[in-house]
Design an enzyme around this catalytic site. Structure first.
Site, PDB file in Angstrom:
ATOM      1  N   ASP A  42      15.372  33.884  69.350  1.00  0.00           N
ATOM      2  CA  ASP A  42      16.673  34.492  69.248  1.00  0.00           C
ATOM      3  C   ASP A  42      17.327  33.940  68.176  1.00  0.00           C
ATOM      4  O   ASP A  42      17.083  32.842  67.557  1.00  0.00           O
ATOM      5  CB  ASP A  42      17.403  34.383  70.678  1.00  0.00           C
ATOM      6  CG  ASP A  42      18.372  35.595  70.869  1.00  0.00           C
ATOM      7  OD1 ASP A  42      17.739  36.070  71.964  1.00  0.00           O
ATOM      8  OD2 ASP A  42      19.191  35.444  70.204  1.00  0.00           O
ATOM      9  N   ASP A  72      16.310  34.778  62.858  1.00  0.00           N
ATOM     10  CA  ASP A  72      16.914  36.154  62.679  1.00  0.00           C
ATOM     11  C   ASP A  72      15.365  37.114  62.548  1.00  0.00           C
ATOM     12  O   ASP A  72      14.976  37.045  61.392  1.00  0.00           O
ATOM     13  CB  ASP A  72      17.694  36.444  61.649  1.00  0.00           C
ATOM     14  CG  ASP A  72      18.084  37.865  61.501  1.00  0.00           C
ATOM     15  OD1 ASP A  72      17.772  38.752  61.931  1.00  0.00           O
ATOM     16  OD2 ASP A  72      19.089  38.152  60.309  1.00  0.00           O
ATOM     17  N   TYR A 169      20.719  54.759  67.488  1.00  0.00           N
ATOM     18  CA  TYR A 169      20.320  54.102  68.381  1.00  0.00           C
ATOM     19  C   TYR A 169      18.958  54.842  68.991  1.00  0.00           C
ATOM     20  O   TYR A 169      17.774  54.676  69.306  1.00  0.00           O
ATOM     21  CB  TYR A 169      21.205  53.543  69.517  1.00  0.00           C
ATOM     22  CG  TYR A 169      20.371  52.758  70.966  1.00  0.00           C
ATOM     23  CD1 TYR A 169      19.770  51.665  70.607  1.00  0.00           C
ATOM     24  CD2 TYR A 169      20.207  53.203  71.914  1.00  0.00           C
ATOM     25  CE1 TYR A 169      19.231  50.782  71.398  1.00  0.00           C
ATOM     26  CE2 TYR A 169      19.745  52.666  72.919  1.00  0.00           C
ATOM     27  CZ  TYR A 169      18.993  51.379  72.785  1.00  0.00           C
ATOM     28  OH  TYR A 169      18.630  50.574  73.814  1.00  0.00           O
ATOM     29  N   LYS A 173      15.022  54.287  68.709  1.00  0.00           N
ATOM     30  CA  LYS A 173      14.409  53.956  69.908  1.00  0.00           C
ATOM     31  C   LYS A 173      13.200  55.016  70.094  1.00  0.00           C
ATOM     32  O   LYS A 173      12.090  54.830  70.458  1.00  0.00           O
ATOM     33  CB  LYS A 173      14.902  54.096  71.254  1.00  0.00           C
ATOM     34  CG  LYS A 173      15.968  52.566  71.456  1.00  0.00           C
ATOM     35  CD  LYS A 173      15.000  51.565  71.151  1.00  0.00           C
ATOM     36  CE  LYS A 173      15.639  50.046  71.603  1.00  0.00           C
ATOM     37  NZ  LYS A 173      15.112  49.207  71.368  1.00  0.00           N
TER      38      LYS A 173
HETATM   39  N1  LIG Z   1      20.012  46.788  78.999  1.00  0.00           N
HETATM   40  C1  LIG Z   1      19.799  48.198  79.147  1.00  0.00           C
HETATM   41  O1  LIG Z   1      20.096  48.950  79.836  1.00  0.00           O
HETATM   42  C2  LIG Z   1      18.683  48.595  78.019  1.00  0.00           C
HETATM   43  C3  LIG Z   1      18.251  49.927  78.288  1.00  0.00           C
HETATM   44  C4  LIG Z   1      17.315  50.483  77.305  1.00  0.00           C
HETATM   45  C5  LIG Z   1      16.626  49.664  76.397  1.00  0.00           C
HETATM   46  N2  LIG Z   1      17.143  48.680  76.314  1.00  0.00           N
HETATM   47  C6  LIG Z   1      16.519  47.561  75.067  1.00  0.00           C
HETATM   48  O2  LIG Z   1      16.048  46.557  75.743  1.00  0.00           O
HETATM   49  C7  LIG Z   1      16.317  45.266  74.768  1.00  0.00           C
HETATM   50  C8  LIG Z   1      16.941  44.366  75.273  1.00  0.00           C
HETATM   51  O3  LIG Z   1      18.275  44.775  75.742  1.00  0.00           O
HETATM   52  P1  LIG Z   1      19.260  44.055  76.361  1.00  0.00           P
HETATM   53  O4  LIG Z   1      20.169  44.887  77.245  1.00  0.00           O
HETATM   54  O5  LIG Z   1      18.704  42.618  77.206  1.00  0.00           O
HETATM   55  O6  LIG Z   1      20.070  43.329  75.043  1.00  0.00           O
HETATM   56  P2  LIG Z   1      20.786  41.862  74.992  1.00  0.00           P
HETATM   57  O7  LIG Z   1      21.649  42.515  73.785  1.00  0.00           O
HETATM   58  O8  LIG Z   1      21.455  41.456  76.055  1.00  0.00           O
HETATM   59  O9  LIG Z   1      19.902  41.098  74.247  1.00  0.00           O
HETATM   60  C9  LIG Z   1      19.233  41.227  73.048  1.00  0.00           C
HETATM   61  C10 LIG Z   1      18.988  39.759  72.328  1.00  0.00           C
HETATM   62  O10 LIG Z   1      18.485  40.062  70.924  1.00  0.00           O
HETATM   63  C11 LIG Z   1      19.065  38.734  70.446  1.00  0.00           C
HETATM   64  N3  LIG Z   1      19.257  39.236  68.815  1.00  0.00           N
HETATM   65  C12 LIG Z   1      20.341  40.275  68.186  1.00  0.00           C
HETATM   66  N4  LIG Z   1      19.861  40.427  67.058  1.00  0.00           N
HETATM   67  C13 LIG Z   1      18.783  39.429  66.853  1.00  0.00           C
HETATM   68  C14 LIG Z   1      18.033  39.023  65.629  1.00  0.00           C
HETATM   69  N5  LIG Z   1      18.401  39.651  64.316  1.00  0.00           N
HETATM   70  N6  LIG Z   1      17.047  38.401  65.589  1.00  0.00           N
HETATM   71  C15 LIG Z   1      16.790  37.586  66.690  1.00  0.00           C
HETATM   72  N7  LIG Z   1      17.531  37.971  67.981  1.00  0.00           N
HETATM   73  C16 LIG Z   1      18.452  38.859  67.982  1.00  0.00           C
HETATM   74  C17 LIG Z   1      20.652  38.824  70.941  1.00  0.00           C
HETATM   75  O11 LIG Z   1      20.925  37.517  70.612  1.00  0.00           O
HETATM   76  C18 LIG Z   1      20.185  38.775  72.388  1.00  0.00           C
HETATM   77  O12 LIG Z   1      19.814  37.797  73.121  1.00  0.00           O
HETATM   78  C19 LIG Z   1      16.836  45.982  73.595  1.00  0.00           C
HETATM   79  O13 LIG Z   1      15.785  46.453  72.615  1.00  0.00           O
HETATM   80  C20 LIG Z   1      17.601  47.139  73.987  1.00  0.00           C
HETATM   81  O14 LIG Z   1      17.761  48.217  72.926  1.00  0.00           O
HETATM   82  C21 LIG Z   1      18.179  47.743  77.039  1.00  0.00           C
END
Ligand SMILES: NC(=O)c1ccc[n+]([C@@H]2O[C@H](COP(=O)([O-])OP(=O)(O)OC[C@H]3O[C@@H](n4cnc5c(N)ncnc54)[C@H](O)[C@@H]3O)[C@@H](O)[C@H]2O)c1
Length: 262
Positions: A42, A72, A169, A173
């Site tokens: 992360d 990153d 987005y 996706k």
């Molecule tokens: N939560 C939801 O309802 C939901 C629904 C559909 C899809 N998703 C997908 O699931 C995944 C996780 O979602 P979430 O809600 O847990 O998101 P979140 O934002 O809580 O977590 C994402 C993580 O990625 C890290 N991150 C961001 N940019 C980064 C980079 N450049 N390099 C390394 N790490 C990086 C952030 O620090 C964070 O810890 C994502 O792909 C999101 O699009 C989530």
């Protein structure tokens, strides 16, 4: 197929990007619970430390301690360094979970080029860079699996469209679905499986307050979900675990919706 005594992914090396928060953390904890040794990645160092602490507290510990990498994953050099470190430490990788993603772009008529590029980069470039490194390695070993995080947004999300607009987005996706299909077909003959999970609205620290706010509007996520509830991170972690396990050994190229019937 019998249940493996050490867990459903016992002895596997699993790399989870985005492991510092939300779904990535839940996925990491679930895989560790079922016997995997983790590589946690992360950009959020404090969040990574917290995930490490929770792993330790859960006693997911007949496995080796996690390798924690602050990187990153949208940039090529750090991703190459991450995989080198993984192979140097563990000698191999069995499971890659491309969890990093997210972002909002605003209504299409006001989204900037910068918004568009940022979201495509965060969701798609990250998955491409990590998948390329893992694929080369897994193809060679003729073993492994990759799991991507798509989203219900791949077909558009009515409440987000109504409230804020998020077509970049959705495009990213849907792109994850295409990437999953394409790479799965390329790797199928090598015994490497590639699938995606497409979450519906899932309660995390980041998303929960926003979902409740939107619910006050005409198109709230709860009313728009046939099961009439927002999901929990465990719902996604369980689906990823299944796809990562040998129980899914004949499943590749699919995007599994985990979305309460949406
Ligand atoms: N939560 C939801 O309802 C939901 C629904 C559909 C899809 N998703 C997908 O699931 C995944 C996780 O979602 P979430 O809600 O847990 O998101 P979140 O934002 O809580 O977590 C994402 C993580 O990625 C890290 N991150 C961001 N940019 C980064 C980079 N450049 N390099 C390394 N790490 C990086 C952030 O620090 C964070 O810890 C994502 O792909 C999101 O699009 C989530």
């Amino acid at each position: 197929m019998g249940r493996s005594p050490g867990g459903r992914v016992a002895g596997k090396i699993a790399l989870v990007t985005g492991a510092a928060n939300g779904l990535g953390r839940a996925i990491a904890l679930r895989l560790a619970e079922e016997g995997a040794t983790l590589v946690l990645v992360d950009i959020d160092a404090a969040g990574l430390a917290e995930t490490g602490r929770q792993l330790e507290a859960a006693g997911a510990g007949s496995n080796r301690p996690p390798l924690v990498v602050n990187a990153d994953v949208t940039e090529e050099a750090p991703v190459k360094a991450l995989f080198k470190q993984t192979f140097d430490t563990h000698g191999r990788l069995d499971i890659l979970v491309n969890d990093v993603g997210g972002g909002t772009s605003g209504h299409i008529w006001e989204a900037t080029l910068g918004d568009w590029d940022r979201i495509i980069k965060l969701n798609l470039r990250s998955a491409f860079l990590c998948t390329r490194e893992a694929a080369a390695h897994m193809k060679e070993r003729r073993s492994g699996c990759i799991i991507n995080l798509s989203s219900g947004a791949r077909e558009g999300t009515p409440w987000t469209a109504y409230y804020i607009g998020n077509s970049a987005y959705s495009a990213a996706k849907a792109g994850i679905h295409g990437l999953t299909r394409g790479v799965a077909l390329e790797l199928a003959e090598y015994g490497v499986r590639v699938n995606a999970v497409a979450p519906g609205p899932i309660e995390t620290e980041r998303t929960g307050p926003g979902f409740r706010k939107i619910e006050q509007l005409e198109y709230g996520p709860i009313r728009a979900t046939p099961m009439r509830r927002i999901g929990v991170p465990q719902d996604i972690a369980n689906a990823v675990l299944y796809l990562a396990s040998d129980e899914a050994q004949y499943i590749t190229g699919t995007t599994l919706p985990v979305a309460g019937g949406r």
